[in-house]
Design a protein around this motif. Structure first.
Motif, PDB file in Angstrom:
ATOM      1  N   MET B 222       0.845  -1.198   0.000  1.00 49.08           N
ATOM      2  CA  MET B 222       0.000   0.000   0.000  1.00 49.08           C
ATOM      3  C   MET B 222       0.875   1.242   0.000  1.00 49.08           C
ATOM      4  SD  MET B 222      -3.077  -0.795   2.632  1.00 49.08           S
ATOM      5  CE  MET B 222      -4.272  -2.103   2.265  1.00 49.08           C
ATOM      6  N   GLY B 225      -3.346   4.319   1.376  1.00 47.27           N
ATOM      7  CA  GLY B 225      -4.356   3.705   2.226  1.00 47.27           C
ATOM      8  C   GLY B 225      -5.694   4.407   2.196  1.00 47.27           C
ATOM      9  N   GLY B 227      -7.362   5.007  -1.041  1.00 46.70           N
ATOM     10  CA  GLY B 227      -8.017   4.812  -2.331  1.00 46.70           C
ATOM     11  C   GLY B 227      -7.421   5.643  -3.448  1.00 46.70           C
ATOM     12  N   CYS B 229      -4.174   5.455  -4.868  1.00 46.40           N
ATOM     13  CA  CYS B 229      -3.080   4.994  -5.729  1.00 46.40           C
ATOM     14  C   CYS B 229      -3.364   3.677  -6.446  1.00 46.40           C
ATOM     15  CB  CYS B 229      -1.791   4.883  -4.933  1.00 46.40           C
ATOM     16  SG  CYS B 229      -1.716   3.461  -3.852  1.00 46.40           S
ATOM     17  N   GLY B 230      -4.175   2.803  -5.853  1.00 45.62           N
ATOM     18  CA  GLY B 230      -4.463   1.538  -6.506  1.00 45.62           C
ATOM     19  C   GLY B 230      -3.361   0.501  -6.377  1.00 45.62           C
ATOM     20  N   ALA B 231      -2.329   0.761  -5.573  1.00 44.32           N
ATOM     21  CA  ALA B 231      -1.269  -0.235  -5.368  1.00 44.32           C
ATOM     22  C   ALA B 231      -1.849  -1.506  -4.750  1.00 44.32           C
ATOM     23  CB  ALA B 231      -0.190   0.329  -4.449  1.00 44.32           C
ATOM     24  N   PHE B 242      -9.933  -2.414  -4.233  1.00 49.21           N
ATOM     25  CA  PHE B 242      -8.839  -1.746  -3.535  1.00 49.21           C
ATOM     26  C   PHE B 242      -8.904  -2.203  -2.075  1.00 49.21           C
ATOM     27  CE2 PHE B 242      -8.185   2.382  -6.235  1.00 49.21           C
ATOM     28  CZ  PHE B 242      -8.025   1.604  -7.360  1.00 49.21           C
ATOM     29  N   CYS B 244      -7.492  -1.209   0.533  1.00 48.94           N
ATOM     30  CA  CYS B 244      -7.486  -0.193   1.592  1.00 48.94           C
ATOM     31  C   CYS B 244      -8.847   0.438   1.818  1.00 48.94           C
ATOM     32  CB  CYS B 244      -6.446   0.881   1.303  1.00 48.94           C
ATOM     33  SG  CYS B 244      -6.857   1.957  -0.086  1.00 48.94           S
TER      34      CYS B 244
HETATM   35  S1  FES Z   1      -3.174   1.873  -0.841  1.00 51.35           S
HETATM   36 FE1  FES Z   1      -3.397   3.406  -2.352  1.00 51.35          FE
HETATM   37  S2  FES Z   1      -5.350   2.909  -3.101  1.00 51.35           S
HETATM   38 FE2  FES Z   1      -5.121   1.444  -1.569  1.00 51.35          FE
END
Ligand code: FES
Ligand SMILES: Cc1cc2nc3c(=O)[nH]c(=O)nc-3n(C[C@H](O)[C@H](O)[C@H](O)COP(=O)(O)OP(=O)(O)OC[C@H]3O[C@@H](n4cnc5c(N)ncnc54)[C@H](O)[C@@H]3O)c2cc1C
Ligand SMILES: Cc1cc2nc3c(=O)[nH]c(=O)nc-3n(C[C@H](O)[C@H](O)[C@H](O)COP(=O)(O)OP(=O)(O)OC[C@H]3O[C@@H](n4cnc5c(N)ncnc54)[C@H](O)[C@@H]3O)c2cc1C
Ligand code: SF4
Lengths: 462, 291
Positions: B222, B225, B227, B229-231, B242, B244
């Motif tokens: 992450m 946390g 929403g 970045c989408g990592a 997602f 997080c």
């Molecule tokens: S950690 Fe970045 S969108 Fe979930």
């Protein structure tokens, strides 16, 4: 200094092939002499068209005249009456479609370089420790601002000037919104410019509480009912990244532009010593053609990769600013236009190895006037890459609207707010910036923050 | 802010800290997590909230040293402070949203593996406070790695400890343990499995066979946390979620664990290098043989 009245005084920039390898600022800005020379081109129009193009109505001829006469401090006072972030705006505003787009000088020759002059004044003010002035004595009335991007900072600064006790709640560990996590160092230096402008807002008495995700750490209802805030401004931006929903998007090596840029800018992973890693790519495809795509591409280039912009329409349709496209090309970014990805292909270990694309052609213009691209049958081909960065736009995060009673949003998840006041469907709650409009610009967000500050003041004074 | 009030080593590499974080402790529920940073330019590290005290304004974090950042975190002492703690993040456990009377009718089993044992604790404690019973299986590689057994004995109906090498409790991994409990006549209607991905993967394979719906808690890489970045993308059935904001808990039957395991290794080589640098200091030049 000689001035050709038809042309802008040129601004010094880092050499393209040098800057392609570092993260230092591309543009050096004007010296005093250059600024005064450029200022002398302004006609000081009675009915100044430039001001009509400025979303925060800066007295443009007013501050330019002060530069001409060498009163830079006075020029700063004029600008800071209308703008809380001039050093930022001077660097990132699309002046060509705003003030400079309307400048009378632009009819026959080149417009006055208003953006570069604004930047000069703001940088001078920072070097000489000039600060914006407070207008009223503190009144002790508490107002909460959610998000520390340009809209939140502007709203907070304006309310503090009017005497309010303002607290900004920011989800990340650092204030600034897109200015710190999105726009790269080489266009907008973080410590030298962004941090300083935020210090100026704080100097007006604004408190910034980081690490507060409104909707999770606290709700708007609690801020209003338990923590004694009389009004709330929502400037939470449009941070939710979109993906294409094509096969292969969860392969290792596929990122959203937001992730890639956040790693590099906010977490400083472009510096070797940063504990946050970033992919060391050899060949990168950036999908999309906006400012965000250019920033991601130019970042990847500086980290040592060969970079392709993959965009489904043509050069003319690129939504990015002309200056950014020009800079990107100079630095050696390759543009694969009229090209659309259909699949990302992985190797046997699940890492990206290529992006499969189709060639596109432009059809008839649609309702928006843009010509819609159509795939050419049988034109599939692969570009070998190890990294794909998706830059397809963002939408507002639904967290706040989901957790606030009576706050309505539209189909695009944007908060519904009145045009000139930012008033939402919930009493005492105002909103502006990307959270309301969807992804837009710094200055529009600032304009919305300003309007809302005025409306909140009127609401509280009843 | 974010001061460490106490610190205990649960094992050589698992550390427990009680930390001040008023805004988090005010609102958090079991299943949620925080993101911490322990220095000015530190990495953002997600950690599950393992307990909380609303009156004191504190939360409990339990973490395992696995890489460079957790190593730096392990150097924090009682009285030191985290630079940042943000939360609560993610959705509370599905159990917290369910009807209490419905929950009372269910036979619940938790499967806790390794450091994942810690995040199970607040869930079982929350259930106990509501008068709901639950069994807990704690799995560890060997006796020295079993954590929180006594804490669980206070809140769980039955606690079954199992070790891979049989050095303590039952012999075998958590799946062997669950299977033998079923063989011994136990029945369960719902399972919550939290631990390493590989453990959750096999636990889910078994519960599918046994027909016990299972919730798992995902721990992808992450960044923010929130929403942005989408990592943290995870495949759950046909959908991409997602973790997080939609998670971190998901229907384990639908999660693509192989993909999740692959994505977790995304920065392995780079992180490995950072770890080496940290261990060997400035003298590390990549092992040219002359230095
Ligand atoms: S950690 Fe970045 S969108 Fe979930
Ligand atoms: C890479 C990139 C390049 C760009 N380049 C340009 C450019 O050159 N010129 C230009 O004019 N515009 C540019 N833009 C667009 C511009 O940056 C945005 O339009 C502008 O920043 C919007 O301002 P804002 O205040 O509405 O929101 P943001 O700047 O997005 O700030 C919102 C803040 O709110 C915080 N937040 C969100 N949710 C919560 C919550 N629940 N609780 C607390 N805090 C929360 C976020 O963390 C963030 O800090 C660019 C955007 C990007 C991404
Ligand atoms: C929602 C969530 C809750 C979490 N809760 C806890 C917790 O309560 N206690 C705890 O000890 N850890 C927890 N984790 C995992 C923790 O965040 C990682 O262990 C930590 O980020 C590793 O950082 P590092 O720099 O020390 O290790 P790195 O050097 O980043 O990684 C070392 C090794 O761990 C692997 N790894 C990387 N990221 C993770 C990850 N997110 N999870 C597991 N392995 C990873 C890498 O592949 C590598 O092999 C949680 C993760 C998430 C997403
Ligand atoms: S329109 Fe151009 S010339 Fe006229 S006042 Fe504005 S900047 Fe000066």
């Amino acid at each position: 200094m000689e001035v050709d009245v038809m042309k802008k005084v040129p601004v010094r920039e880092q050499e393209p092939l040098v800057r392609a390898k570092n993260f230092d600022e591309v543009c050096y800005g004007y010296t005093l002499e250059e600024a005064q020379a450029e200022a002398s081109r302004c006609l000081n129009c009675k009915n100044a068209q430039c001001m009509k193009g400025c979303p925060v109505s800066i007295d443009i001829p007013g501050f330019i005249q002060q530069i001409k006469e060498g009163n830079i401090e006075e020029a700063y006072n004029i600008i800071s009456k209308s703008s809380a972030l001039p050093a930022v705006c001077g660097r990132v505003c699309p002046q060509e479609t705003q003030c400079e787009g309307k400048c009378i000088r632009g009819i026959k020759g080149e417009a006055v370089s208003i953006g570069k002059l604004e930047r000069f004044v703001a940088d001078y003010a920072m070097e000489h420790g000039l600060k914006p002035r407070k207008e009223n004595e503190p009144n002790g009335i508490k107002v909460a601002v959610i998000g520390s991007g340009p809209s939140g900072l502007t709203c907070a600064g304006d309310l503090a000037k009017k005497g309010y006790d303002v607290t900004i709640f920011e989800a990340l560990h650092q204030a600034g919104g897109v200015l710190v996590y999105g726009i790269p160092e080489f266009r907008l230096p973080k410590e030298r410019v962004v941090a300083k402008e935020i210090e100026n807002v704080k100097a007006l008495g604004v408190k910034i509480e980081t690490n507060v995700v409104v909707g999770r750490s606290v709700t708007i209802d609690e801020l209003l009912e338990k923590e004694g805030f009389r009004a709330v401004f929502i400037g939470s931006g449009a941070g939710l990244p979109k993906f294409m929903n094509i096969p292969g998007e969860t392969l290792n090596g596929v990122f959203s532009a937001n992730e890639y840029l956040t790693r590099s800018n906010l977490m400083k992973s472009f510096r070797e010593e940063s504990p946050t890693p970033i992919m060391k790519s050899k060949k990168v495809a950036v999908v999309g053609g906006g400012n965000v795509a250019m920033d991601a591409a130019r970042t990847a280039l500086r980290l040592g990769a060969e970079v392709h912009i993959v965009y489904r329409r043509g050069e003319e349709e690129l939504p990015a600013r002309v200056e950014e496209v020009h800079h990107a090309k100079e630095e050696g970014i390759i543009f694969d236009l009229l090209t659309n990805p259909v699949e990302i292909i992985g190797d046997d270990k699940g890492w990206v190895k290529a992006i499969r694309c189709v060639k596109m052609e432009l059809g008839e213009p649609d309702e928006s006037g843009r010509r819609s691209p159509q795939a050419i049958e049988g034109s599939e081909f692969d570009i070998d890459v190890d990294t794909v960065i998706m830059s397809l736009g963002t939408s507002p995060n639904p967290l706040i609207s989901m957790t606030t009673k009576g706050l309505e949003i539209n189909k695009k998840k944007c908060i519904i707010a009145e045009e000139n006041t930012g008033k939402t469907t919930r009493d005492g709650v105002y909103a502006g910036g990307d959270a309301v409009t969807g992804a837009a610009t710094v200055i529009l967000a600032m304009g919305a923050g300003k309007d809302a500050a005025k409306a909140i003041d009127e609401f509280i004074k009843g | 802010m974010y001061k460490i009030l106490s610190r205990t080593n649960l094992t050589d590499i698992i550390i427990k800290m009680e930390v001040e974080a008023k805004r988090v402790s005010d609102r958090c529920l079991p299943g949620q997590f925080v993101i911490v940073r322990c220095s000015e330019d530190g990495e953002r590290i997600p950690l599950t909230i393992c307990d909380y005290d609303r009156e004191k304004g504190t939360i409990v974090l339990v973490f395992q040293i696995v890489g460079a950042s957790t190593k730096v975190m392990a150097e924090l002492k009682e009285g030191d402070s985290f630079t940042d703690i943000v939360g609560p993040l993610g959705m509370p456990s599905e159990l917290c949203e369910m009807d209490i009377e419905e929950l009372k009718k269910l036979n619940l089993v938790f499967i806790a593996g390794g450091v994942g044992t810690a995040p199970v604790y607040p869930q079982v404690k929350w259930l106990k406070e509501k008068g709901i019973k639950a069994d807990v299986i704690i799995g560890a590689r060997n006796k020295d790695l079993v954590i929180l057994e006594d804490d669980f004995k206070n809140v769980a109906e039955n606690v079954y400890v199992t070790t891979d090498d049989g050095s303590y409790g039952r012999n075998g991994n958590v799946c062997v343990c669950l299977q033998s409990l079923i063989d011994e006549g136990k029945t369960y209607d719902k399972c919550i499995a939290i631990g390493p991905l590989i453990m959750m993967k096999f636990a889910v394979q078994l519960t599918k066979k046994l027909g016990i719906p299972t919730i798992v808690s995902m721990n992808p890489i992450m960044v923010d946390g929130t929403g942005m970045c989408g990592a943290c993308r995870v495949h759950v059935g046909d959908e991409i979620k997602f973790a997080c904001i939609d998670g971190p808990e998901f229907d384990g039957w639908l999660v693509d664990f192989d993909e999740a395991m692959r994505r977790q290794t995304m920065y392995k080589t780079e992180e490995g290098r950072k770890m080496l640098e940290l261990e060997e200091g400035a003298t590390h030049h990549g092992g040219c043989g002359n230095c």
